[in-house]
Design a protein around this motif. Sequence first.
Motif: not given
Length: 138
Positions: A28-32, A95-98
């Motif tokens: 699992i990883q944070t994503a957008y 990703d977290e850096d968009r």
Amino acid sequence: MATIFVYGTLLEGCRNYDRLLKGRVRSIQTAYVKGTLYSLKGVDFPALVDGDSFIRGEQMEVADDVLPLLDELEGYRGENDPMNMYHKVWMDIYDEDRIRQIKLPVYVYNIDRPDQRDALDTIITEQDYRQWLKHRFG
């Protein structure tokens, strides 16, 4: 294994994660994803529709056998079926850096159905279902 993107009750720790995904997830990883997140009248799950905001979710690697369960949960009957509750749409995942990383199928609320369009409530300004739950229910 399959890779999915989730943004609502399938997020780790939320009720449908515990019911359908727990023990079947490798990573699992944070994503957008870009869109607009709404609450819905009378239910406790969100609706993602077209928009330009970055909506926080999770990219998960899951066992293949959960995919039909997710389709059932999301009311997905098949590609372009007008009775879908949610359509499965290939979308850019960030990703977290968009920074765009990958395209994955995402369940997008079917606002072409008048009954569903009328169920849209308020925009989840937090752009994060978990944060919205915290603010709403403490």
